[in-house]
Design an enzyme around this catalytic site. Structure first.
Site, short mmCIF file in Angstrom:
data_model
loop_
_atom_site.label_atom_id
_atom_site.label_comp_id
_atom_site.label_asym_id
_atom_site.label_seq_id
_atom_site.Cartn_x
_atom_site.Cartn_y
_atom_site.Cartn_z
N ASP A 256 0.87 -1.19 0.00
CA ASP A 256 0.00 0.00 0.00
C ASP A 256 0.90 1.23 0.00
OD1 ASP A 256 -2.10 2.02 0.84
OD2 ASP A 256 -3.27 0.21 1.17
N SER B 152 -16.78 -3.23 -8.64
CA SER B 152 -17.79 -2.56 -7.81
C SER B 152 -19.17 -2.60 -8.44
CB SER B 152 -17.37 -1.09 -7.66
OG SER B 152 -18.43 -0.34 -7.15
N ASN C 245 -21.38 -2.10 -1.44
CA ASN C 245 -21.18 -1.31 -0.21
C ASN C 245 -20.84 -2.15 1.04
OD1 ASN C 245 -21.17 0.87 1.62
ND2 ASN C 245 -22.61 1.98 0.32
N LYS D 227 -18.30 6.02 3.59
CA LYS D 227 -19.56 5.67 2.95
C LYS D 227 -20.69 5.84 3.96
CE LYS D 227 -17.63 1.82 1.59
NZ LYS D 227 -16.29 2.18 2.02
N ARG E 57 -30.02 1.28 -0.69
CA ARG E 57 -28.80 0.49 -0.95
C ARG E 57 -28.91 -0.84 -0.21
NH1 ARG E 57 -28.31 4.42 -3.59
NH2 ARG E 57 -26.49 5.73 -4.00
N TYR F 276 -15.26 6.43 -11.78
CA TYR F 276 -14.86 5.29 -10.93
C TYR F 276 -15.40 3.98 -11.51
CZ TYR F 276 -15.03 2.36 -6.68
OH TYR F 276 -14.91 1.35 -5.76
N LYS G 204 -13.46 0.70 -13.41
CA LYS G 204 -13.64 -0.67 -12.91
C LYS G 204 -14.05 -1.60 -14.06
CE LYS G 204 -13.15 -0.38 -8.30
NZ LYS G 204 -11.96 -0.97 -7.67
N GLY H 12 -13.63 5.94 -2.46
CA GLY H 12 -14.37 6.39 -1.28
C GLY H 12 -15.85 6.31 -1.54
N CYS I 144 -20.72 -0.14 -8.70
CA CYS I 144 -20.76 1.13 -9.43
C CYS I 144 -20.58 0.95 -10.94
CB CYS I 144 -19.70 2.09 -8.91
SG CYS I 144 -20.12 2.75 -7.31
#
Ligand code: NAD
Ligand code: GDD
Length: 329
Positions: free
Chosen positions: A35, A118, A178, A192, A222, A149, A153, A78, A120
C-alpha cells in the site's frame, strides 16, 4: 524449500485489505501486503509489508515478485462524497494501478489474480427507482456507469478477461456492494453511508444534540454487506473455478433514513433528521445474489443489525477519542 502459497494483497493498508490479510494469515498463507500507507487503525498481520505506489510499473514488479496469487484491492476510492468529485484523479490513478499490477503479475508468472470491482459499474438507467430491481451480473451491458470510478472498474474487468484468454492467468472478478465494518474510513470525506451515519449519530449522542444531517431526502436505497462476509466471499471466489464477474453483497434493500434510524436505535438516542443537499449517486441499488449462490453454494449471512451494532460501537469509540482531543473534523 517452503511450499507455502505466497499471496500478495494490494491495498493492504485499507479497510478490506487489512481484514483480508488477517483472514489469509489465519488460513496459513504467507502474505505480503502492499500500500502507499500502513493500516490506520491496527497493525498489519502480513508477513511482509511494503510501502509502494502501484501506479508505477517497477513498483508493481517488486510487489508481485515471487508471488503465487494476487488479491488486487488497491484503489483511490471512497463513498459518494469522494467519487462524485474526483473523476479525473480516480480514472487516472486506478487505471495505472490496475493495468500495471496485472501486467507485472503476468510477467512474474502469478497463477491466480482476483480483481475487486464494484456495483458502481452497473448502468445508471437500471438504478433510477428506490424499489430497484436487484442487479444481475449480466445487467452490466449496455454500459452506462454513473461515474469515472465505475468506467475504470469496467475497463479493468475487461483487462482481466483478456489476460485470462490471451495469457492463461486465472483471473477472478468480484463486484462489491457497499461493504462496511470496523477499521473502515469513518471521517474525512471518503467514508460511505454506514460509517457516516454511525459518526453523525455518535457525535450527536456524545455532544448531547439530536440533529443528524443526511444528504438528499434519505429515501434513496442500498444494500450493505458486513466485512466478515466480504472476506469469506473473496476467499471462496478466489478458490472457485468461476472466472466471470460475480456480485458480492447483501440483497436486503434499506433506505438511508432507515439506516440512520438503525444507528440511532443502536446508540439509544432519538434523532431529528435534517435533509441537506449532497451527492446522492443512484436512486436505488441492490445485489441479485442468484449467481453467487449457484456458483459458491453460499452468500453473505451476517445480518445488517449484527454487523451494524459492531461497527457503531467501534465508530463511537473513535469519535469519543477525537472529541477528547478536540480533533474531530
Ligand atoms: P480503502 O480505500 O480502504 O483501501 C484501498 C487502499 O488502496 C488504501 O489503503 C489506499 O491507500 C490504497 N491505494 C490507493 N492508491 C494506491 C497506490 N497508488 N498504490 C498502492 N496502494 C494504493 O478501500 P476498501 O473499501 O478497502 O476497498 C478495497 C477495494 O474494493 C477497492 O478496489 C475498492 O474500489 C473496492 N470496492 C470497495 C467497496 C466498499 O464498499 N468498500 C465497494 C466497491 C468496490
Ligand atoms: N457517504 C455518505 N455520507 N453518504 C450519505 C450521507 C453521508 O453523510 N448522507 C446520505 N448519504 C447517501 C448518499 O447520498 C447516497 O445516496 C447513499 O447514502 C450511499 O452513499 P455511499 O455509501 O457514500 O455510496 P454508494 O452506495 O452510492 O456507493 C458506494 O458503494 C459502491 C459499491 O456498492 C461507494 O463506496 C462506491 O465507491 C462503491 O463502489
Amino acid at each position: 524449500m517452503s511450499t507455502q502459497t505466497k499471496v500478495l494483497v494490494t491495498g493492504a493498508g485499507g479497510f478490506i485489505g487489512s481484514h483480508l490479510v488477517t483472514y489469509l494469515k489465519e488460513r496459513g498463507y504467507w502474505v505480503r501486503g502492499v500500500d502507499i500507507k500502513h493500516p490506520e487503525f491496527a497493525e498489519s498481520n502480513a508477513d511482509e509489508f511494503q510501502i509502494l505506489d502501484l501506479r508505477d510499473k517497477e513498483n508493481c514488479m517488486t510487489a508481485t515478485a515471487g508471488i503465487d496469487e494476487v488479491y488486487a484491492l488497491a484503489a483511490d476510492m471512497g463513498g459518494m462524497g469522494f467519487i462524485s468529485a474526483h473523476h479525473a484523479q480516480i480514472l487516472y490513478n486506478n487505471a495505472l494501478i490496475n493495468f500495471h499490477t496485472l501486467e507485472a503479475a503476468r510477467q512474474n508468472k502469478v497463477k491466480r489474480y482476483l480483481y475487486t470491482s464494484s456495483a458502481c459499474i452497473y448502468p445508471e438507467y437500471l438504478q433510477t427507482s428506490e424499489n430497484v430491481t436487484p442487479l444481475k451480473e449480466e445487467d452490466a451491458y449496455p454500459a452506462q456507469p454513473q461515474d469515472a470510478y465505475g468506467w475504470e472498474k469496467l475497463m479493468s474487468e475487461k483487462l482481466c478477461e483478456h489476460y485470462r484468454e490471451d495469457y492463461g492467468i486465472e483471473t477472478r472478478i468480484v463486484r462489491f456492494h457497499n461493504i462496511f465494518g470496523p477499521l473502515g474510513t469513518w471521517e474525512g470525506g471518503r467514508e460511505k453511508a454506514p460509517a457516516a451515519m454511525c459518526r453523525k449519530v455518535a457525535t450527536a449522542k456524545l455532544e448531547s444534540t439530536n440533529e443528524v444531517e443526511i444528504w438528499g431526502d434519505g429515501h434513496q436505497t442500498r444494500s450493505f454487506c458486513y466485512i466478515d462476509d466480504c472476506v469469506v466471499g473473496l476467499y471462496k471466489i478466489m478458490r472457485s473455478d468461476y472466472h466471470k464477474p460475480l456480485n458480492l453483497g447483501q440483497d436486503r434493500l434499506i433506505s438511508i433514513n432507515e439506516l440512520a434510524d438503525m444507528a440511532a436505535e443502536t446508540a439509544g438516542i432519538n434523532i431529528v433528521k435534517k435533509h441537506i443537499p449532497g451527492p446522492q449517486g443512484v436512486r436505488g441499488r441492490n445485489s441479485d445474489n442468484n449467481l453467487l449462490r449457484e456458483v459458491l453454494n453460499w452468500e453473505p449471512e451476517i445480518s445488517l443489525e449484527e454487523g451494524f451494532a459492531i461497527t457503531y460501537k467501534w465508530i463511537e469509540e473513535q469519535v469519543e477519542e477525537k472529541l477528547k482531543t478536540n480533533t474531530l473534523v
